[in-house]
Design a protein around this motif. Sequence first.
Motif, PDB file in Angstrom:
ATOM      1  N   LEU A 102       0.836  -1.210   0.000  1.00 14.05           N
ATOM      2  CA  LEU A 102       0.000   0.000   0.000  1.00 14.05           C
ATOM      3  C   LEU A 102       0.866   1.253   0.000  1.00 14.05           C
ATOM      4  CD1 LEU A 102      -2.739  -1.080   2.585  1.00 14.05           C
ATOM      5  CD2 LEU A 102      -2.987  -0.859   0.103  1.00 14.05           C
ATOM      6  N   LEU A 103       1.960   1.223   0.763  1.00 16.73           N
ATOM      7  CA  LEU A 103       2.859   2.373   0.801  1.00 16.73           C
ATOM      8  C   LEU A 103       3.579   2.559  -0.533  1.00 16.73           C
ATOM      9  CD1 LEU A 103       4.371   1.910   4.377  1.00 16.73           C
ATOM     10  CD2 LEU A 103       2.675   3.602   3.649  1.00 16.73           C
ATOM     11  N   LEU A 104       4.053   1.458  -1.116  1.00 14.92           N
ATOM     12  CA  LEU A 104       4.744   1.550  -2.408  1.00 14.92           C
ATOM     13  C   LEU A 104       3.810   2.039  -3.512  1.00 14.92           C
ATOM     14  CD1 LEU A 104       6.927  -1.690  -2.306  1.00 14.92           C
ATOM     15  CD2 LEU A 104       7.739   0.673  -2.197  1.00 14.92           C
ATOM     16  N   ALA A 105       2.530   1.683  -3.431  1.00 14.74           N
ATOM     17  CA  ALA A 105       1.557   2.110  -4.448  1.00 14.74           C
ATOM     18  C   ALA A 105       1.399   3.622  -4.485  1.00 14.74           C
ATOM     19  CB  ALA A 105       0.209   1.453  -4.197  1.00 14.74           C
ATOM     20  N   LYS A 106       1.737   4.294  -3.383  1.00 19.24           N
ATOM     21  CA  LYS A 106       1.594   5.740  -3.313  1.00 19.24           C
ATOM     22  C   LYS A 106       2.793   6.486  -3.892  1.00 19.24           C
ATOM     23  CE  LYS A 106      -1.556   5.582   0.592  1.00 19.24           C
ATOM     24  NZ  LYS A 106      -2.720   5.659  -0.243  1.00 19.24           N
ATOM     25  N   LEU A 107       3.872   5.771  -4.209  1.00 11.22           N
ATOM     26  CA  LEU A 107       5.042   6.425  -4.793  1.00 11.22           C
ATOM     27  C   LEU A 107       4.720   6.944  -6.196  1.00 11.22           C
ATOM     28  CD1 LEU A 107       7.878   3.932  -3.786  1.00 11.22           C
ATOM     29  CD2 LEU A 107       7.399   6.182  -2.790  1.00 11.22           C
ATOM     30  N   PRO A 108       5.330   8.047  -6.605  1.00  6.83           N
ATOM     31  CA  PRO A 108       5.072   8.591  -7.951  1.00  6.83           C
ATOM     32  C   PRO A 108       5.290   7.558  -9.061  1.00  6.83           C
ATOM     33  CG  PRO A 108       6.341  10.151  -6.660  1.00  6.83           C
ATOM     34  CD  PRO A 108       6.247   8.890  -5.843  1.00  6.83           C
ATOM     35  N   TYR A 109       6.273   6.695  -8.906  1.00  9.88           N
ATOM     36  CA  TYR A 109       6.564   5.660  -9.902  1.00  9.88           C
ATOM     37  C   TYR A 109       5.341   4.784 -10.167  1.00  9.88           C
ATOM     38  CZ  TYR A 109       8.528   1.320 -11.786  1.00  9.88           C
ATOM     39  OH  TYR A 109       8.780   0.211 -12.549  1.00  9.88           O
TER      40      TYR A 109
END
Length: 191
Positions: free
Chosen positions: A164-171
């Motif tokens: 969930l946290l990684l999904a929020k990265l601009p990438y």
Amino acid sequence: MSAPVTLDVAELRRLVESGTGPRLIDVRTPGEFEAAHIPGSYNVPLDLLREHRDELRHHLDERVVLICRSGQRAGQAERALATAGLPNLRLLAGGMTAWQAAGGSVRHGKPRWDLERQVRLVAGAIVASAVLAGVFYPPVTWLAGLVGAGLVAAALSNTCLLGLLLAKLPYNRGPRATVEAVVAALVDGRG
């Protein structure tokens, strides 16, 4: 609560090719959708779908097939839409993974790593770094244990905080999805 109804890849391909296919709603992140999706599908990210399910329900009267990478997020979307009163919901069994493995038609865009692969990279890097740093400062080794416990909790709960946290990265975000844009696409039939 009954189990969600699934549709296998072969049946969905038959329906899509016959021109009588259901509306395809892909609940992955915009970045995942941009990387690869079934032609004619609509991107309605899971968080947006949950927040605006009642509004979206009015634009999803016909048969709907929910799609994600493997089926887990589609199951969450199915539960959210079912509580909003939407009938005729189906899940693509095995998600995009099964669709691509069976040679289903895919529209490709900017390639990105799947979130699951990113989670494995980040978790593995933290564990390896913690073990190496633990040689010089042993308490850091507990960080590896913490990551391991987080992975166990993710498996048992079938959710992943790191994902969930990684999904929020601009990438991973890709083009921003808004409820207004989603509703306009659904109304205009632009999938």
